[in-house]
Design an enzyme around this catalytic site. Structure first.
Site, PDB file in Angstrom:
ATOM      1  N   LYS A  15      46.798  -3.166  42.843  1.00 17.68           N
ATOM      2  CA  LYS A  15      45.899  -2.039  43.091  1.00 17.68           C
ATOM      3  C   LYS A  15      45.310  -2.082  44.514  1.00 17.68           C
ATOM      4  O   LYS A  15      45.497  -3.065  45.233  1.00 17.68           O
ATOM      5  CB  LYS A  15      44.815  -2.036  42.008  1.00 17.68           C
ATOM      6  CG  LYS A  15      45.346  -1.675  40.602  1.00 17.68           C
ATOM      7  CD  LYS A  15      44.226  -1.718  39.575  1.00 17.68           C
ATOM      8  CE  LYS A  15      44.659  -1.198  38.210  1.00 17.68           C
ATOM      9  NZ  LYS A  15      43.538  -1.256  37.220  1.00 17.68           N
ATOM     10  N   PHE A  64      34.072   5.455  32.761  1.00 20.18           N
ATOM     11  CA  PHE A  64      34.502   4.894  34.037  1.00 20.18           C
ATOM     12  C   PHE A  64      35.600   5.710  34.733  1.00 20.18           C
ATOM     13  O   PHE A  64      36.112   5.315  35.769  1.00 20.18           O
ATOM     14  CB  PHE A  64      34.983   3.448  33.847  1.00 20.18           C
ATOM     15  CG  PHE A  64      36.085   3.276  32.810  1.00 20.18           C
ATOM     16  CD1 PHE A  64      37.405   3.587  33.106  1.00 20.18           C
ATOM     17  CD2 PHE A  64      35.783   2.791  31.548  1.00 20.18           C
ATOM     18  CE1 PHE A  64      38.410   3.430  32.163  1.00 20.18           C
ATOM     19  CE2 PHE A  64      36.788   2.631  30.593  1.00 20.18           C
ATOM     20  CZ  PHE A  64      38.106   2.955  30.907  1.00 20.18           C
ATOM     21  N   ARG A  92      51.126  -9.072  31.173  1.00 25.10           N
ATOM     22  CA  ARG A  92      49.732  -8.852  30.746  1.00 25.10           C
ATOM     23  C   ARG A  92      49.003 -10.195  30.612  1.00 25.10           C
ATOM     24  O   ARG A  92      47.816 -10.296  30.918  1.00 25.10           O
ATOM     25  CB  ARG A  92      49.672  -8.089  29.415  1.00 25.10           C
ATOM     26  CG  ARG A  92      50.273  -6.694  29.436  1.00 25.10           C
ATOM     27  CD  ARG A  92      49.327  -5.567  29.668  1.00 25.10           C
ATOM     28  NE  ARG A  92      48.163  -5.473  28.847  1.00 25.10           N
ATOM     29  CZ  ARG A  92      47.247  -4.515  28.991  1.00 25.10           C
ATOM     30  NH1 ARG A  92      47.403  -3.569  29.925  1.00 25.10           N
ATOM     31  NH2 ARG A  92      46.194  -4.464  28.236  1.00 25.10           N
ATOM     32  N   THR A  98      41.043  -7.362  31.054  1.00 26.91           N
ATOM     33  CA  THR A  98      40.710  -6.212  31.907  1.00 26.91           C
ATOM     34  C   THR A  98      39.515  -6.508  32.823  1.00 26.91           C
ATOM     35  O   THR A  98      39.518  -6.132  33.989  1.00 26.91           O
ATOM     36  CB  THR A  98      40.373  -4.995  31.013  1.00 26.91           C
ATOM     37  OG1 THR A  98      41.487  -4.739  30.164  1.00 26.91           O
ATOM     38  CG2 THR A  98      40.068  -3.760  31.836  1.00 26.91           C
ATOM     39  N   ARG A 112      43.620 -11.730  37.456  1.00 30.97           N
ATOM     40  CA  ARG A 112      42.368 -10.970  37.550  1.00 30.97           C
ATOM     41  C   ARG A 112      41.173 -11.911  37.713  1.00 30.97           C
ATOM     42  O   ARG A 112      40.188 -11.564  38.381  1.00 30.97           O
ATOM     43  CB  ARG A 112      42.194 -10.077  36.336  1.00 30.97           C
ATOM     44  CG  ARG A 112      42.998  -8.776  36.443  1.00 30.97           C
ATOM     45  CD  ARG A 112      43.056  -8.055  35.141  1.00 30.97           C
ATOM     46  NE  ARG A 112      43.503  -6.679  35.261  1.00 30.97           N
ATOM     47  CZ  ARG A 112      43.892  -5.939  34.224  1.00 30.97           C
ATOM     48  NH1 ARG A 112      43.861  -6.439  32.998  1.00 30.97           N
ATOM     49  NH2 ARG A 112      44.295  -4.702  34.404  1.00 30.97           N
ATOM     50  N   ASN A 122      39.845  -4.166  39.394  1.00 30.89           N
ATOM     51  CA  ASN A 122      40.343  -5.385  38.754  1.00 30.89           C
ATOM     52  C   ASN A 122      41.761  -5.758  39.200  1.00 30.89           C
ATOM     53  O   ASN A 122      42.442  -6.526  38.540  1.00 30.89           O
ATOM     54  CB  ASN A 122      40.257  -5.259  37.229  1.00 30.89           C
ATOM     55  CG  ASN A 122      41.116  -4.126  36.708  1.00 30.89           C
ATOM     56  OD1 ASN A 122      41.712  -3.377  37.490  1.00 30.89           O
ATOM     57  ND2 ASN A 122      41.203  -3.997  35.396  1.00 30.89           N
ATOM     58  N   HIS A 125      47.577  -3.869  37.291  1.00 28.14           N
ATOM     59  CA  HIS A 125      47.896  -3.095  36.089  1.00 28.14           C
ATOM     60  C   HIS A 125      49.158  -3.677  35.471  1.00 28.14           C
ATOM     61  O   HIS A 125      50.043  -4.161  36.178  1.00 28.14           O
ATOM     62  CB  HIS A 125      48.140  -1.629  36.451  1.00 28.14           C
ATOM     63  CG  HIS A 125      48.732  -0.827  35.325  1.00 28.14           C
ATOM     64  ND1 HIS A 125      47.952  -0.266  34.348  1.00 28.14           N
ATOM     65  CD2 HIS A 125      50.027  -0.537  35.011  1.00 28.14           C
ATOM     66  CE1 HIS A 125      48.743   0.356  33.470  1.00 28.14           C
ATOM     67  NE2 HIS A 125      50.000   0.216  33.856  1.00 28.14           N
TER      68      HIS A 125
HETATM   69  P1  IDP Z   1      44.036  -2.374  31.319  1.00 31.92           P
HETATM   70  O1  IDP Z   1      44.245  -2.012  32.787  1.00 31.92           O
HETATM   71  O2  IDP Z   1      43.714  -3.840  31.152  1.00 31.92           O
HETATM   72  O3  IDP Z   1      45.152  -1.908  30.429  1.00 31.92           O
HETATM   73  P2  IDP Z   1      42.457  -0.139  30.339  1.00 31.92           P
HETATM   74  O4  IDP Z   1      41.470  -0.215  29.218  1.00 31.92           O
HETATM   75  O5  IDP Z   1      43.758   0.567  30.095  1.00 31.92           O
HETATM   76  O6  IDP Z   1      42.705  -1.633  30.853  1.00 31.92           O
HETATM   77  O7  IDP Z   1      41.692   0.561  31.549  1.00 31.92           O
HETATM   78  C1  IDP Z   1      42.383   1.065  32.681  1.00 31.92           C
HETATM   79  C2  IDP Z   1      41.614   0.683  33.917  1.00 31.92           C
HETATM   80  O8  IDP Z   1      40.332   1.318  33.889  1.00 31.92           O
HETATM   81  C3  IDP Z   1      41.281  -0.802  34.058  1.00 31.92           C
HETATM   82  O9  IDP Z   1      42.359  -1.575  34.552  1.00 31.92           O
HETATM   83  C4  IDP Z   1      40.102  -0.771  34.991  1.00 31.92           C
HETATM   84  O10 IDP Z   1      40.513  -0.536  36.345  1.00 31.92           O
HETATM   85  C5  IDP Z   1      39.346   0.457  34.481  1.00 31.92           C
HETATM   86  N1  IDP Z   1      38.375   0.077  33.447  1.00 31.92           N
HETATM   87  C6  IDP Z   1      38.628  -0.292  32.171  1.00 31.92           C
HETATM   88  N2  IDP Z   1      37.492  -0.617  31.496  1.00 31.92           N
HETATM   89  C7  IDP Z   1      36.492  -0.426  32.384  1.00 31.92           C
HETATM   90  C8  IDP Z   1      35.053  -0.619  32.287  1.00 31.92           C
HETATM   91  O11 IDP Z   1      34.508  -1.012  31.248  1.00 31.92           O
HETATM   92  N3  IDP Z   1      34.336  -0.341  33.406  1.00 31.92           N
HETATM   93  C9  IDP Z   1      34.928   0.092  34.575  1.00 31.92           C
HETATM   94  N4  IDP Z   1      36.247   0.265  34.703  1.00 31.92           N
HETATM   95  C10 IDP Z   1      37.032   0.001  33.627  1.00 31.92           C
HETATM   96 MG    MG Z   2      45.746   0.047  29.930  1.00 37.72          MG
END
Ligand code: IDP
Ligand code: MG
Length: 156
Positions: A15, A64, A92, A98, A112, A122, A125
């Site tokens: 990212k 978010f 993963r 996350t 991460r 973070n 992806h």
């Molecule tokens: P993932 O990337 O681990 O699959 P997802 O729940 O699909 O997680 O969320 C997509 C992206 O949204 C995350 O990678 C992160 O950049 C952002 N995100 C997820 N949860 C939060 C949060 O609680 N606060 C702020 N950003 C978040």
């Molecule tokens: Mg996701």
């Protein structure tokens, strides 16, 4: 000898926070290859707002979402197709939870934990299922020919 398991494909992103430091992507890629992932394709992109909204449409109603779209359009980033047996789960697992703070507490060796900045920023992806991986690979690499890949490197 038992047959070697076939490699699986997954879609990874380095990212914008990672790509803001030009030293980091090659260093991280070396670490990824050391975990037996093969790099199948890599592309650098800069997203418009509509691209971020489309890719993250499932999160449209989350608190978010605005922050996420702002972050993902803040600078260039890299999309990668990685391959390895069980690549989706393995990638993963390598990037970790996350939320980077949680990653640092519970999974300190993950990417991460090492590089992530905040819950939004973070750093990485990874596709979360085979169905998602196909969709995401098609999103970033519409010209990618999986049959040609399987017939050569992917089938070995
Ligand atoms: P993932 O990337 O681990 O699959 P997802 O729940 O699909 O997680 O969320 C997509 C992206 O949204 C995350 O990678 C992160 O950049 C952002 N995100 C997820 N949860 C939060 C949060 O609680 N606060 C702020 N950003 C978040
Ligand atoms: Mg996701």
């Amino acid at each position: 000898m038992p047959p070697r398991p076939l490699p699986q494909l997954t879609l990874a992103l380095f990212k914008p926070d990672v790509c803001a430091n030009p030293l980091l992507p090659p260093r991280i890629l070396d670490a990824v290859r050391a975990r037996d992932f093969d790099l199948v394709a890599l592309r650098e992109l800069l997203w418009a707002r509509a691209d971020a909204e489309q890719f993250y449409a499932e999160h449209r109603d989350r608190f978010f979402f605005e922050r996420l779209c702002g972050y993902m359009t803040s600078g260039p980033f890299q999309a990668l197709i990685l391959s390895k047996p069980d690549a989706i789960k393995s990638w993963r697992a390598l990037i970790g939870p996350t939320h980077p703070v949680r990653a640092r507490l519970n999974s300190p060796d993950t990417l991460r934990a090492l590089y992530g900045l905040t819950d939004t920023r973070n750093s990485f992806h990874g596709s979360d299922s085979e169905k998602t991986a196909w969709r995401e690979i098609g999103f970033f690499f519409p010209e990618f020919d999986v049959d040609a890949w399987r017939a050569t490197a992917g089938g070995k």
